[in-house]
Design a protein around this motif. Structure first.
Motif, PDB file in Angstrom:
ATOM      1  N   LYS A   1       0.842  -1.189   0.000  1.00  0.00           N
ATOM      2  CA  LYS A   1       0.000   0.000   0.000  1.00  0.00           C
ATOM      3  C   LYS A   1       0.890   1.257   0.000  1.00  0.00           C
ATOM      4  N   LYS A   2       0.298   2.389  -0.412  1.00  0.00           N
ATOM      5  CA  LYS A   2       1.062   3.647  -0.427  1.00  0.00           C
ATOM      6  C   LYS A   2       1.632   3.968   0.957  1.00  0.00           C
ATOM      7  N   HIS A   3       0.808   3.735   1.980  1.00  0.00           N
ATOM      8  CA  HIS A   3       1.242   4.013   3.354  1.00  0.00           C
ATOM      9  C   HIS A   3       2.545   3.281   3.687  1.00  0.00           C
ATOM     10  N   ASP A   4       2.612   2.001   3.272  1.00  0.00           N
ATOM     11  CA  ASP A   4       3.814   1.196   3.565  1.00  0.00           C
ATOM     12  C   ASP A   4       5.013   1.709   2.775  1.00  0.00           C
ATOM     13  N   ALA A   5       4.748   2.138   1.525  1.00  0.00           N
ATOM     14  CA  ALA A   5       5.851   2.664   0.700  1.00  0.00           C
ATOM     15  C   ALA A   5       6.414   3.938   1.349  1.00  0.00           C
ATOM     16  N   VAL A   6       5.530   4.781   1.876  1.00  0.00           N
ATOM     17  CA  VAL A   6       5.975   6.021   2.528  1.00  0.00           C
ATOM     18  C   VAL A   6       6.763   5.698   3.797  1.00  0.00           C
ATOM     19  N   LYS A   7       6.237   4.754   4.555  1.00  0.00           N
ATOM     20  CA  LYS A   7       6.885   4.353   5.811  1.00  0.00           C
ATOM     21  C   LYS A   7       8.304   3.827   5.548  1.00  0.00           C
ATOM     22  N   MET A   8       8.409   2.996   4.514  1.00  0.00           N
ATOM     23  CA  MET A   8       9.704   2.401   4.169  1.00  0.00           C
ATOM     24  C   MET A   8      10.698   3.501   3.779  1.00  0.00           C
ATOM     25  N   LEU A   9      10.207   4.483   3.037  1.00  0.00           N
ATOM     26  CA  LEU A   9      11.112   5.517   2.551  1.00  0.00           C
ATOM     27  C   LEU A   9      11.480   6.523   3.648  1.00  0.00           C
ATOM     28  N   LEU A  10      10.508   6.919   4.455  1.00  0.00           N
ATOM     29  CA  LEU A  10      10.798   7.960   5.455  1.00  0.00           C
ATOM     30  C   LEU A  10      11.504   7.416   6.691  1.00  0.00           C
ATOM     31  N   GLY A  11      11.231   6.169   7.055  1.00  0.00           N
ATOM     32  CA  GLY A  11      11.880   5.585   8.244  1.00  0.00           C
ATOM     33  C   GLY A  11      11.694   6.462   9.470  1.00  0.00           C
ATOM     34  N   ASP A  12      12.803   6.728  10.184  1.00  0.00           N
ATOM     35  CA  ASP A  12      12.755   7.528  11.420  1.00  0.00           C
ATOM     36  C   ASP A  12      12.264   8.956  11.198  1.00  0.00           C
ATOM     37  N   ARG A  13      12.427   9.431   9.972  1.00  0.00           N
ATOM     38  CA  ARG A  13      12.035  10.824   9.693  1.00  0.00           C
ATOM     39  C   ARG A  13      10.539  11.044   9.928  1.00  0.00           C
ATOM     40  N   GLN A  14       9.777   9.955   9.949  1.00  0.00           N
ATOM     41  CA  GLN A  14       8.322  10.099  10.103  1.00  0.00           C
ATOM     42  C   GLN A  14       7.931  10.781  11.413  1.00  0.00           C
ATOM     43  N   THR A  15       8.864  10.789  12.379  1.00  0.00           N
ATOM     44  CA  THR A  15       8.522  11.436  13.652  1.00  0.00           C
ATOM     45  C   THR A  15       9.067  12.866  13.737  1.00  0.00           C
ATOM     46  N   ASN A  16       9.676  13.366  12.650  1.00  0.00           N
ATOM     47  CA  ASN A  16      10.180  14.763  12.656  1.00  0.00           C
ATOM     48  C   ASN A  16       9.056  15.735  12.999  1.00  0.00           C
ATOM     49  N   LEU A  17       9.401  16.767  13.757  1.00  0.00           N
ATOM     50  CA  LEU A  17       8.392  17.787  14.081  1.00  0.00           C
ATOM     51  C   LEU A  17       8.272  18.762  12.910  1.00  0.00           C
ATOM     52  N   PRO A  18       7.052  19.182  12.584  1.00  0.00           N
ATOM     53  CA  PRO A  18       6.907  20.134  11.475  1.00  0.00           C
ATOM     54  C   PRO A  18       7.319  21.536  11.891  1.00  0.00           C
ATOM     55  N   SER A  19       7.755  22.305  10.916  1.00  0.00           N
ATOM     56  CA  SER A  19       8.070  23.710  11.189  1.00  0.00           C
ATOM     57  C   SER A  19       6.762  24.463  11.437  1.00  0.00           C
ATOM     58  N   GLY A  20       6.810  25.471  12.312  1.00  0.00           N
ATOM     59  CA  GLY A  20       5.624  26.284  12.582  1.00  0.00           C
ATOM     60  C   GLY A  20       5.382  27.307  11.478  1.00  0.00           C
ATOM     61  N   LYS A  21       6.378  27.476  10.629  1.00  0.00           N
ATOM     62  CA  LYS A  21       6.277  28.503   9.576  1.00  0.00           C
ATOM     63  C   LYS A  21       5.766  27.897   8.268  1.00  0.00           C
ATOM     64  N   ALA A  22       5.271  28.773   7.400  1.00  0.00           N
ATOM     65  CA  ALA A  22       4.828  28.306   6.087  1.00  0.00           C
ATOM     66  C   ALA A  22       6.040  28.117   5.170  1.00  0.00           C
ATOM     67  N   VAL A  23       5.958  27.131   4.281  1.00  0.00           N
ATOM     68  CA  VAL A  23       7.009  26.967   3.273  1.00  0.00           C
ATOM     69  C   VAL A  23       6.367  27.165   1.901  1.00  0.00           C
TER      70      VAL A  23
ATOM     71  N   PHE B   1       8.811  19.357   7.087  1.00  0.00           N
ATOM     72  CA  PHE B   1       9.222  18.361   8.088  1.00  0.00           C
ATOM     73  C   PHE B   1      10.747  18.170   8.158  1.00  0.00           C
ATOM     74  N   GLN B   2      11.462  18.940   7.342  1.00  0.00           N
ATOM     75  CA  GLN B   2      12.924  18.828   7.280  1.00  0.00           C
ATOM     76  C   GLN B   2      13.406  17.384   7.138  1.00  0.00           C
ATOM     77  N   TRP B   3      12.813  16.687   6.161  1.00  0.00           N
ATOM     78  CA  TRP B   3      13.219  15.287   5.931  1.00  0.00           C
ATOM     79  C   TRP B   3      14.604  15.204   5.273  1.00  0.00           C
ATOM     80  N   GLN B   4      14.955  16.259   4.513  1.00  0.00           N
ATOM     81  CA  GLN B   4      16.230  16.293   3.777  1.00  0.00           C
ATOM     82  C   GLN B   4      16.393  15.093   2.851  1.00  0.00           C
ATOM     83  N   LEU B   5      15.372  14.847   2.051  1.00  0.00           N
ATOM     84  CA  LEU B   5      15.407  13.716   1.122  1.00  0.00           C
ATOM     85  C   LEU B   5      16.206  14.068  -0.128  1.00  0.00           C
ATOM     86  N   SER B   6      16.752  13.032  -0.776  1.00  0.00           N
ATOM     87  CA  SER B   6      17.453  13.235  -2.053  1.00  0.00           C
ATOM     88  C   SER B   6      16.402  13.432  -3.144  1.00  0.00           C
TER      89      SER B   6
END
Ligand code: PMV
Length: 332
Positions: free
Chosen positions: A2-24, A140-145
Motif C-alpha cells: 500500500k502507499k502508506h507502507d511505501a511512505v513508511k519504508m522511505l521515510l523511516g525515522d524521519r516520520q517522527t520529525n516535528l513540522p516547522s511552525g512557519k509556512a514553506v 518536516f525537514q526530511w532532507q530527502l534526495s
C-alpha cells in the motif's frame, strides 16, 4: 504494497520529525513527455509499464504554500479560491496528505497557485504533486534526495516523479514490486535553443482521467502489446538526439511516440480520443508547414492541446502562424 507502507519504508525515522511552525513555499515546473508514460504495472504505487522521458517547462508550473492548520480539516486554496472539501481535486489531495499526517500535523493549509490550465493535459497534476512533496520535505525537514522526492511524488501522480527535476528527465520503469527503483533522474544535457510552444485549443477539464484511460487502454487495446517495444526504441533514439542535438530526430521521435500512444487509445474499448476538431486542424497545419520545410513537430498528452517543438531560430515564424502560442524556453 500500500502507499502508506511505501511512505513508511522511505521515510523511516524521519516520520517522527516535528513540522516547522512557519509556512514553506516551493515552485515545481510542469513537464512534457517526449516519450510517454502510458500504462501502470502497479496501480496503487503508480509504477509504469515502461520508462519515459520528458523536458521540464522552466517557469511554467505550480507554487505550493504549505503550513500546519489549527482547524479540524484541511484548508485547500487553488489560485486564490477555497476549494469545496467534497470536490474531486480536494478529495485527491486530502487522500494524498493522509500519507503524511502526524500527531503534530493533523491538518494542513495549502495554497496552490498554478500558471497552466488545470487538467487539460498540460501536466498540472505533475507540477502540483511535485511542489507539494518538495513543500512537505521542507516543512518536516526530511532532507530527502531528489530520487527519494521523485518516488514520493510518483505516489501522487506518475508523471510528477519527473517534475522534481529541471531540464531533460528520464523516469526509470524499475523492476521492484515496492517501486524503490522507479524514480526519475536528470539527463546531463542542456539545449538552450530548444523551444516548447503551448497551443491551447481548449482549456476545459478533460472528461476521462489519464488513470482511467490508461487502464482501459491496457486492458482492451489490441495495440497495447506493441507499446513497450516502441518506447524502448524511442527512448534510445531520443537520448541519442539529445546527445548529438539532432533536432529533426528529437521532433520526429516525440511526435511519432505521441501519435502511437493516441492510436493505441483509439483501438481500446470503449475508444478514447482526447483530440477535438481544433486539435486535428492544428496537426494538419503543422504537417503542411513541415512539408514546406519548417522544422516543426508536436506532442499531445491526455487532452486536446498540442505542445509544439521547434528551435529558437524559428520563433518569429511560429508566432506568425500561431499568434496565440505561449512559448517556453526550457533551458533559458
Ligand atoms: O501522471 P498522470 O497520471 O497524469 O499521466 C500522465 C500521462 C501523459 O501525460 C499522457 C504522459 C506522460 O508521460 O506525461
Amino acid at each position: 504494497m500500500k502507499k502508506h507502507d511505501a511512505v513508511k519504508m522511505l521515510l523511516g525515522d524521519r516520520q517522527t520529525n516535528l513540522p516547522s511552525g512557519k509556512a514553506v513555499e516551493i515552485f515545481s515546473p510542469a513537464n512534457i513527455a517526449l516519450c510517454k508514460y502510458w500504462g501502470k504495472r502497479n496501480q496503487e504505487l503508480n509504477l509504469p509499464v515502461t520508462g519515459s522521458l520528458s523536458v521540464s517547462l522552466n517557469n511554467k508550473g505550480t507554487t505550493t504554500t504549505l503550513k500546519i492548520s489549527e482547524n479540524q480539516a484541511d484548508e485547500i486554496y487553488l489560485n486564490g479560491q477555497l476549494l469545496d472539501a467534497q470536490s474531486a481535486f480536494a478529495v485527491r489531495l486530502t487522500h494524498f496528505l493522509n500519507l503524511f499526517r502526524t500527531q503534530e500535523a493533523t491538518h494542513f493549509y495549502l495554497d496552490i497557485c498554478t500558471n497552466i490550465p488545470i487538467a487539460a493535459g498540460l501536466a498540472s497534476s505533475a507540477s502540483g504533486f511535485a511542489s507539494l512533496i518538495h513543500a512537505l520535505n521542507a516543512l518536516f525537514q526530511w532532507q530527502l534526495s531528489s530520487q527519494q522526492l521523485s518516488i514520493l511524488a510518483r505516489l501522487g501522480s506518475g508523471s510528477a516523479s519527473r517534475s522534481i527535476m529541471t531540464g531533460f528527465v528520464e523516469w526509470y520503469r524499475g523492476m521492484r514490486d515496492d517501486g524503490n527503483d522507479s524514480f526519475a533522474d536528470r539527463l546531463p544535457a542542456i539545449w538552450p535553443e530548444l523551444c516548447v510552444g503551448l497551443l491551447i485549443v481548449n482549456d476545459k477539464e478533460k472528461l476521462v482521467s489519464s488513470r482511467e484511460a490508461m487502464q482501459t487502454t491496457l486492458s482492451s487495446s489490441p495495440l497495447y502489446s506493441l507499446w513497450p517495444n516502441k518506447v524502448a526504441q524511442d527512448l534510445l533514439l531520443l537520448k541519442n538526439a539529445i546527445h548529438t542535438k539532432e533536432f529533426d530526430l528529437l521532433g520526429k521521435v516525440a511526435e511519432s511516440n505521441a501519435m502511437t500512444m493516441h492510436a493505441t487509445m483509439l483501438a481500446a474499448w470503449p475508444p478514447i480520443s482526447y483530440a477535438m476538431p481544433e486539435t486535428v486542424l492544428a496537426m494538419q497545419k503543422i504537417w503542411k508547414l513541415r512539408r514546406q520545410g519548417l522544422a516543426l513537430y508536436f506532442t499531445q498528452d491526455a487532452g486536446p492541446n498540442l505542445k509544439l517543438l521547434f528551435l529558437e531560430e524559428n520563433i518569429a515564424t511560429i508566432r506568425e502562424y500561431f499568434p496565440e502560442i505561449d512559448i517556453v524556453r526550457p533551458f533559458d
